[in-house]
Design a protein around this motif. Structure first.
Motif, short mmCIF file in Angstrom:
data_model
loop_
_atom_site.label_atom_id
_atom_site.label_comp_id
_atom_site.label_asym_id
_atom_site.label_seq_id
_atom_site.Cartn_x
_atom_site.Cartn_y
_atom_site.Cartn_z
N GLN A 26 55.33 88.03 7.28
CA GLN A 26 54.73 87.70 6.00
C GLN A 26 53.99 88.88 5.38
O GLN A 26 53.54 88.81 4.25
N ILE A 82 50.47 90.50 1.37
CA ILE A 82 51.15 89.32 1.90
C ILE A 82 52.10 88.75 0.85
O ILE A 82 51.78 88.75 -0.35
N GLN A 83 53.25 88.26 1.28
CA GLN A 83 54.16 87.57 0.36
C GLN A 83 54.26 86.11 0.74
O GLN A 83 54.19 85.75 1.92
N TYR A 84 54.40 85.26 -0.28
CA TYR A 84 54.53 83.83 -0.04
C TYR A 84 55.29 83.20 -1.20
O TYR A 84 55.21 83.68 -2.33
N HIS A 112 62.03 78.59 -6.11
CA HIS A 112 60.97 79.34 -5.46
C HIS A 112 60.92 80.77 -6.00
O HIS A 112 61.95 81.39 -6.23
N ILE A 114 58.73 84.51 -5.25
CA ILE A 114 57.83 85.19 -4.33
C ILE A 114 56.61 85.72 -5.08
O ILE A 114 56.74 86.37 -6.11
N TYR A 116 52.55 87.62 -4.42
CA TYR A 116 51.89 88.54 -3.50
C TYR A 116 50.39 88.35 -3.55
O TYR A 116 49.82 87.96 -4.57
N TYR A 147 43.39 75.76 7.50
CA TYR A 147 44.35 76.86 7.48
C TYR A 147 44.34 77.62 8.80
O TYR A 147 45.17 78.49 9.03
N MET A 164 49.51 81.12 6.79
CA MET A 164 49.45 81.66 5.43
C MET A 164 49.70 80.61 4.37
O MET A 164 49.06 80.63 3.31
N ASP A 165 50.62 79.66 4.60
CA ASP A 165 50.90 78.68 3.57
C ASP A 165 49.67 77.83 3.27
O ASP A 165 49.32 77.59 2.11
N VAL A 168 46.83 80.07 1.59
CA VAL A 168 47.06 80.29 0.16
C VAL A 168 46.72 79.04 -0.63
O VAL A 168 46.08 79.11 -1.69
N SER A 173 45.64 79.22 -5.04
CA SER A 173 46.48 80.34 -5.51
C SER A 173 46.86 80.22 -6.98
O SER A 173 46.93 81.22 -7.68
#
Length: 199
Positions: A26, A82-84, A112, A114, A116, A147, A164-165, A168, A173
């Motif tokens: 991630q 981080i990417q999600y 979806h 992406i 950051y 979390y 992370m999910d 965020v 977010s």
């Protein structure tokens, strides 16, 4: 414990002398701390905005968010990029939007994209390889800090896994991304300092 499976690589770091871990998959990049553009009236854990390779992203101080104390500016203090994924409604997307994943089977009108996020922490210098079975689930789950995942053990002691999910989602977010959009539209890009590794 979880079922044993393929080994996972974790990036480990410190927050106020406590060890934490993120899945390395991630983490897009780890960069030095740079000057950030402050967001007026943002929560205290939001350090500001970063121009990361032409994308304006919010940066979170994990010291404030997790422990209530600002992260110290050590040589080992870094910003983890981080990417999600974020779900977008097909009808609400602009014509030039560029989703990175196809429609979800459960939600055929959702796509979806992406996003950051920057996370500031100390001692961001090492990785750790463990099996999913090595993550020990907590026996006393709490309403706050949902979390926080299980624990990993090594010679450093206990290492707290961060999901992370859920992290965020807890950060709010969408509100942060809205603040990024407003700031990006209201200020010239030259006001944002681009990190030195950008090409």
């Amino acid at each position: 414990r979880r079922d044993r499976g393929v080994a996972m690589l974790f990036l480990i770091f410190q927050v106020q002398s406590r060890w934490y871990a993120l899945e390395a998959s991630q983490v897009v990049e780890v960069i030095p701390r740079v000057q950030l553009r402050e967001i007026p009236n943002a929560p205290s854990f939001v350090s500001g905005l970063l121009n990361y390779r032409g994308i304006i992203i919010p940066v979170i101080d994990l010291g404030i968010f997790l422990e209530g104390k600002i992260t110290s500016p050590y040589l080992s203090t870094r910003i983890m990029i981080i990417q999600y994924p974020v779900q977008h409604s097909r009808t609400s997307q602009s014509p030039d939007s560029n989703p990175t994943q196809p429609d979800s089977p459960q939600h055929p009108n959702m796509q979806h994209k992406i996003q950051y996020l920057g996370l500031i922490a100390e001692q961001v210098t090492e990785t750790l390889e463990r099996s999913p079975a090595d993550i020990i689930d907590p026996t006393l789950p709490t309403q706050s800090g949902h979390y926080l995942g299980g624990m990993l053990l090594d010679d450093r002691g206990m290492i707290q896994y961060l999901g992370m999910d859920k992290l965020v989602a807890n950060l709010g977010s969408h509100a942060l991304l809205g603040a990024v959009q407003r700031s990006e539209n209201s200020a010239p890009r030259s006001e944002f300092q681009e990190h030195p590794n950008t090409t």
